[in-house]
Design an enzyme around this catalytic site. Structure first.
Site, PDB file in Angstrom:
ATOM      1  N   LYS A 149     -33.032  -2.545  40.525  1.00 28.98           N
ATOM      2  CA  LYS A 149     -32.412  -3.696  41.201  1.00 28.98           C
ATOM      3  C   LYS A 149     -31.115  -3.180  41.830  1.00 28.98           C
ATOM      4  CE  LYS A 149     -31.527  -8.587  40.354  1.00 28.98           C
ATOM      5  NZ  LYS A 149     -32.212  -9.147  41.514  1.00 28.98           N
ATOM      6  N   GLU A 182     -44.292  -9.068  46.338  1.00 34.43           N
ATOM      7  CA  GLU A 182     -43.509 -10.154  45.736  1.00 34.43           C
ATOM      8  C   GLU A 182     -42.895 -11.017  46.834  1.00 34.43           C
ATOM      9  OE1 GLU A 182     -40.200  -8.507  43.506  1.00 34.43           O
ATOM     10  OE2 GLU A 182     -39.975  -6.889  44.962  1.00 34.43           O
TER      11      GLU A 182
END
Ligand code: PLP
Length: 286
Positions: A149, A182
């Site tokens: 991330k 996603e």
């Protein structure tokens, strides 16, 4: 607003970082997005584990321990008197020169921001979101692993821009092989013939909400499958929903103009939305 910055709690106006910080110059750093419900931080250990894993993967040594990070997060929440909040810990490579070389950056910068937060999508939880499949591709796993991330969210921002121009609420990313990855800031699930299907986590961020939803679905006895999905699976799904810390469980009612199911949040999605709400209200560390 009180911000945690490198070991100190300072007013927002004093929370300043250098223009030579490589987080700014190169997006060299990692972050987390965490929710607090009723003053309790939700799944803090999992978020801290992912933050430190993200840092490890980019060879960034976080200068404080996991316990200190947990304390900084909880204290930022307390100092701002927040109950329902979104918390953003950030660790950057720190101040260096204008070159890329991280060896020039002596000390990583650590920041924690917490803001008040409600339901991200408002009435769309009832109506359902509209989404499009975007042309920008999620970073392939053979490049920057999507499980980091990182502060490089430009692909996600390009995806969001594409969704904005097409007048819808969310963008769905594919990977370079043509599999669904996603959403722009959340994981994706389809429901087909009573089973829940979601892509494996190689081409997307291993979402903590995704894991919670899988736990909930398992406890409800719903069949779960992790497999690669393509356009066809999306367009022909009975239900589609996204999961994320900010989005929670968000039903999708339309993708690329195709109506999903009957165009309303479906029964499985609704069940999961309700169960997720119950879990978030009950859990969390004080
Ligand atoms: N995918 C991306 C790209 C994200 O930024 C996020 C948000 O953190 C997620 C998925 C969902 O992950 P989580 O449920 O841990 O918030």
């Amino acid at each position: 607003m009180i911000i945690y910055l490198d070991g100190r709690f300072v007013p927002e106006e004093e929370a300043k970082v250098s223009v030579f910080d490589h987080g700014l110059l190169y997006g060299d750093g990692v972050f987390e997005g965490i929710r607090a419900y009723n003053g309790r931080v939700f799944r803090l250990d999992e978020h801290i584990a992912r933050l430190y894993d993200s840092a490890k993967a980019i060879d960034l040594a976080v200068p404080i321990t996991r316990e200190e990070m947990a304390e900084a997060i909880k204290e930022t929440l307390r100092k701002n008197n927040l109950k329902d909040a979104y918390i953003r810990p950030i660790v950057t490579r720190g101040v260096g020169d204008l070159g890329l070389d991280p060896r020039k950056c002596e000390k990583p910068t650590v920041i924690v921001i917490a803001v008040t937060w409600g339901a991200m999508y408002g009435d769309l939880y009832e109506k359902g979101l509209r989404a499009v499949c975007v042309s920008v591709r999620r970073t392939p796993p053979e490049s920057m692993p999507p499980n980091v991330k990182s502060l490089n969210y430009l692909n996600n921002i390009l995806a969001k821009i594409e969704a904005n121009y097409r007048g819808v609420d969310e963008a769905i990313f594919f990977d370079t092989k043509g599999y669904i990855a996603e959403g722009s800031g959340d994981n994706i699930f389809v429901v087909k013939d009573g089973a829940i299907v979601t892509p494996p986590t190689l081409n997307n961020l291993r979402g903590i909400t995704r894991a919670v939803v899988l736990e909930i679905a398992e406890s409800m006895g719903i069949t779960l499958l992790e497999r690669n999905l393509g356009y066809f699976d999306l367009y022909t799904a009975d239900e589609v929903f996204v999961t994320g810390t900010a989005a929670e469980v968000g039903p999708i009612r339309e993708i690329d103009g195709r109506v999903i199911g009957n165009g309303k949040p479906g029964p499985v999605t609704r069940q999961l939305m309700a169960a997720f709400k119950t879990v978030t209200q009950k859990e969390g560390s004080p």
